[in-house]
Scaffold this motif. Structure first.
Motif, PDB file in Angstrom:
ATOM      1  N   SER A 170      -6.801  -9.545 -14.674  1.00  0.00           N
ATOM      2  CA  SER A 170      -7.784  -9.491 -13.586  1.00  0.00           C
ATOM      3  C   SER A 170      -7.142  -9.066 -12.271  1.00  0.00           C
ATOM      4  O   SER A 170      -7.793  -8.442 -11.420  1.00  0.00           O
ATOM      5  N   ALA A 171      -5.861  -9.396 -12.099  1.00  0.00           N
ATOM      6  CA  ALA A 171      -5.151  -8.981 -10.886  1.00  0.00           C
ATOM      7  C   ALA A 171      -5.075  -7.465 -10.768  1.00  0.00           C
ATOM      8  O   ALA A 171      -4.838  -6.926  -9.679  1.00  0.00           O
ATOM      9  N   ASN A 172      -5.296  -6.759 -11.875  1.00  0.00           N
ATOM     10  CA  ASN A 172      -5.252  -5.298 -11.856  1.00  0.00           C
ATOM     11  C   ASN A 172      -6.600  -4.653 -11.544  1.00  0.00           C
ATOM     12  O   ASN A 172      -6.672  -3.429 -11.368  1.00  0.00           O
ATOM     13  N   ILE A 173      -7.659  -5.445 -11.488  1.00  0.00           N
ATOM     14  CA  ILE A 173      -8.990  -4.872 -11.228  1.00  0.00           C
ATOM     15  C   ILE A 173      -9.012  -4.053  -9.944  1.00  0.00           C
ATOM     16  O   ILE A 173      -9.467  -2.895  -9.950  1.00  0.00           O
TER      17      ILE A 173
ATOM     18  N   SER B 246       2.182  -4.228 -13.804  1.00  0.00           N
ATOM     19  CA  SER B 246       2.439  -4.472 -15.225  1.00  0.00           C
ATOM     20  C   SER B 246       3.503  -5.549 -15.451  1.00  0.00           C
ATOM     21  O   SER B 246       3.922  -5.770 -16.576  1.00  0.00           O
ATOM     22  N   PHE B 247       3.948  -6.225 -14.372  1.00  0.00           N
ATOM     23  CA  PHE B 247       4.906  -7.333 -14.458  1.00  0.00           C
ATOM     24  C   PHE B 247       6.233  -6.889 -15.077  1.00  0.00           C
ATOM     25  O   PHE B 247       6.917  -7.667 -15.745  1.00  0.00           O
TER      26      PHE B 247
ATOM     27  N   ALA C  65       0.828  -1.210   0.000  1.00  0.00           N
ATOM     28  CA  ALA C  65       0.000   0.000   0.000  1.00  0.00           C
ATOM     29  C   ALA C  65       0.860   1.257   0.000  1.00  0.00           C
ATOM     30  O   ALA C  65       0.530   2.254  -0.655  1.00  0.00           O
ATOM     31  N   ALA C  66       1.983   1.195   0.714  1.00  0.00           N
ATOM     32  CA  ALA C  66       2.870   2.360   0.774  1.00  0.00           C
ATOM     33  C   ALA C  66       3.519   2.640  -0.577  1.00  0.00           C
ATOM     34  O   ALA C  66       3.616   3.796  -1.002  1.00  0.00           O
ATOM     35  N   ILE C  67       3.954   1.599  -1.274  1.00  0.00           N
ATOM     36  CA  ILE C  67       4.618   1.833  -2.556  1.00  0.00           C
ATOM     37  C   ILE C  67       3.620   2.014  -3.691  1.00  0.00           C
ATOM     38  O   ILE C  67       3.939   2.604  -4.720  1.00  0.00           O
ATOM     39  N   GLY C  68       2.365   1.535  -3.476  1.00  0.00           N
ATOM     40  CA  GLY C  68       1.348   1.680  -4.512  1.00  0.00           C
ATOM     41  C   GLY C  68       0.729   3.055  -4.569  1.00  0.00           C
ATOM     42  O   GLY C  68       0.188   3.464  -5.592  1.00  0.00           O
ATOM     43  N   GLN C  69       0.799   3.792  -3.445  1.00  0.00           N
ATOM     44  CA  GLN C  69       0.358   5.185  -3.378  1.00  0.00           C
ATOM     45  C   GLN C  69      -1.015   5.430  -3.999  1.00  0.00           C
ATOM     46  O   GLN C  69      -1.125   5.985  -5.096  1.00  0.00           O
TER      47      GLN C  69
ATOM     48  N   VAL D  18       7.318 -13.568  -6.437  1.00  0.00           N
ATOM     49  CA  VAL D  18       7.228 -12.915  -7.744  1.00  0.00           C
ATOM     50  C   VAL D  18       6.264 -11.732  -7.684  1.00  0.00           C
ATOM     51  O   VAL D  18       6.553 -10.646  -8.203  1.00  0.00           O
ATOM     52  N   PHE D  19       5.123 -11.930  -7.055  1.00  0.00           N
ATOM     53  CA  PHE D  19       4.101 -10.889  -6.955  1.00  0.00           C
ATOM     54  C   PHE D  19       4.634  -9.671  -6.196  1.00  0.00           C
ATOM     55  O   PHE D  19       4.476  -8.525  -6.649  1.00  0.00           O
ATOM     56  N   MET D  20       5.246  -9.900  -5.054  1.00  0.00           N
ATOM     57  CA  MET D  20       5.755  -8.800  -4.228  1.00  0.00           C
ATOM     58  C   MET D  20       6.827  -8.016  -4.979  1.00  0.00           C
ATOM     59  O   MET D  20       6.793  -6.779  -5.038  1.00  0.00           O
ATOM     60  N   TRP D  21       7.780  -8.727  -5.559  1.00  0.00           N
ATOM     61  CA  TRP D  21       8.877  -8.076  -6.277  1.00  0.00           C
ATOM     62  C   TRP D  21       8.352  -7.380  -7.528  1.00  0.00           C
ATOM     63  O   TRP D  21       8.734  -6.245  -7.828  1.00  0.00           O
ATOM     64  N   GLY D  22       7.457  -8.054  -8.251  1.00  0.00           N
ATOM     65  CA  GLY D  22       6.915  -7.494  -9.484  1.00  0.00           C
ATOM     66  C   GLY D  22       6.113  -6.235  -9.230  1.00  0.00           C
ATOM     67  O   GLY D  22       6.191  -5.273 -10.009  1.00  0.00           O
ATOM     68  N   TYR D  23       5.337  -6.208  -8.136  1.00  0.00           N
ATOM     69  CA  TYR D  23       4.556  -5.004  -7.856  1.00  0.00           C
ATOM     70  C   TYR D  23       5.471  -3.847  -7.481  1.00  0.00           C
ATOM     71  O   TYR D  23       5.238  -2.697  -7.886  1.00  0.00           O
ATOM     72  N   GLU D  24       6.502  -4.145  -6.726  1.00  0.00           N
ATOM     73  CA  GLU D  24       7.434  -3.080  -6.344  1.00  0.00           C
ATOM     74  C   GLU D  24       8.105  -2.475  -7.580  1.00  0.00           C
ATOM     75  O   GLU D  24       8.256  -1.260  -7.685  1.00  0.00           O
TER      76      GLU D  24
END
Length: 391
Positions: A247-250, A261-262, A72-76, A289-295
């Motif tokens: 769908s993960a972006n919904i 965006s992977f 949440a902090a990095i997604g702003q 993968v998810f955590m690193w990819g989102y960052e």
């Protein structure tokens, strides 16, 4: 393998051929070691309904509280704005990034620049297959659909089946397969996992996955939950992983978080993470993968976010009407004189105090149109060129 009924996972992608580019947890390393073992040493498994049935939304969680807070902090999140506001602001960049990376994870060989030319100018690479161009253009259509209907999409059958229909367009041998739940058995190349084969159960668990996803309060848990369970069920004949990635972006589109965006996600580690889910029901590697990819994705869009001013409240209020008016002008090939009259007539639908600002907003948007930004108005490159030539 479009039309084959197989969701392709290249076996060579399952070998631990190099050190991981992603820092892996201890449990993620263990999963990677197990799924890169020779097929003969891995136990054949089928779909385990307990995996989805045992999950209790907002009681159980794949992500820890610390992980959710970090994301949440990095997604702003972009404040209290209408759903899809931020995604619309960065749509041109998102179309290219997500279309390219999601296609790349399926083995597509278009480069990032090739993808940009294809999306913005409709220019295909003659040295590559038509299937690759179709895959990318399908992503573009699906992403535009999600962003432009941000207030309507959700974890429901309408959204996910239509995203599949767009992503699978012209790629499956059965013309009725896009958007239809699977009625045939499928296998997973390079895995000992055999997906569920009974159509009635596929439909039942598809609805259960969507229902549970809808109940989850946290957008990051929602996103990762869908990345895990949609591919595991394999609800469609093919293109299941692509559907899960979009769908993960919904929740991010609806909540105005940075999209996923992977960016830079290695295809081999992503594939191994999925096989860990298929064969072991272990989410550890895929979560890494998810955590690193989102960052990585959030860092990419942080720069874009800093360059954006505060959105114009008037344009936010009338964003749909402005888009529809411009779409009509371009699709109808209206010249400047005809367009001015159409805008003036359209403005009479609104309160008197909003008519002049509406005309100014539409005319400003029209004058700012170019090859790199017309896609948000839902017109094709051919329509845009024809309109511009006539303008």
């Amino acid at each position: 393998m479009a039309g084959s009924g197989l969701e392709p996972l290249k076996e060579e992608g399952l070998t631990a051929k190099s050190e991981s580019l992603i820092p892996l947890s201890e449990s993620g390393e263990q999963v990677r070691e197990r799924v890169t073992a020779p097929l003969q040493k891995r136990k054949p498994v089928g779909y385990r309904r307990e995996f989805i049935e045992s999950y209790r939304p907002n009681i159980d969680s794949y992500l820890t509280l610390k992980e959710k807070m970090k994301l949440a902090a990095i997604g702003q999140a972009a404040g209290d704005q209408p759903a899809g506001t931020y995604a619309r602001q960065i749509l041109n960049r998102l179309l290219i990034d997500l279309s390219w990376n999601s296609s790349r994870l399926e083995g597509n060989t278009y480069s990032l620049l090739d993808t940009e030319r294809l999306i913005e100018q409709g220019e295909t690479d003659e040295t590559k297959s038509a299937l690759e161009a179709q895959m990318i253009l399908n992503h573009k259509d699906a992403i535009e659909f999600m962003v432009e209907t941000a207030t309507e999409i959700g974890f429901n059958s309408f959204t996910v089946r239509n995203v599949h229909a767009m992503l699978a367009n012209n790629l499956l041998s059965d013309p009725e397969a896009p958007g239809r739940l699977r009625i045939i058995p499928v296998g997973i190349t390079g895995s000992v996992f055999t997906p569920l084969a009974i159509p009635q159960l596929i439909s039942e668990f598809f609805e259960l996955i969507l229902a549970k996803a809808s109940e989850i309060n946290n957008p990051f848990e929602q996103s990762f939950f869908i990345m895990v369970h949609l591919p595991y069920l394999q609800p469609f004949d093919d293109v299941n992983k692509r559907v899960s990635r979009l769908s993960a972006n919904i929740p991010f589109i609806k909540s105005n978080f940075s999209p996923l965006s992977f960016t830079d996600v290695p295809d081999d580690i992503y594939t191994q993470g999925m096989v860990g889910v298929y064969e072991l029901n272990d989410i550890s590697l895929l979560k890494d993968v998810f955590m690193w990819g989102y960052e990585r994705s959030a860092a990419r869009y942080a720069v874009v976010r800093q360059s954006l001013g505060e959105p114009d409240p008037f344009r936010l209020k009338y964003r749909n009407q402005i888009r529809e008016t411009i779409n009509t002008i371009i699709a109808g090939t209206l010249n400047s004189k005809m367009a001015a009259e159409h805008i003036r007539v359209r403005a009479t639908d609104f309160p008197v105090e909003d008519q002049a600002p509406f005309i100014e907003a539409v005319e400003t948007e029209l004058l700012a149109l170019h090859d790199g930004n017309f896609a948000r108005y839902r017109v094709s490159p051919k329509e845009f060129k024809h309109w511009r030539d006539n303008w």
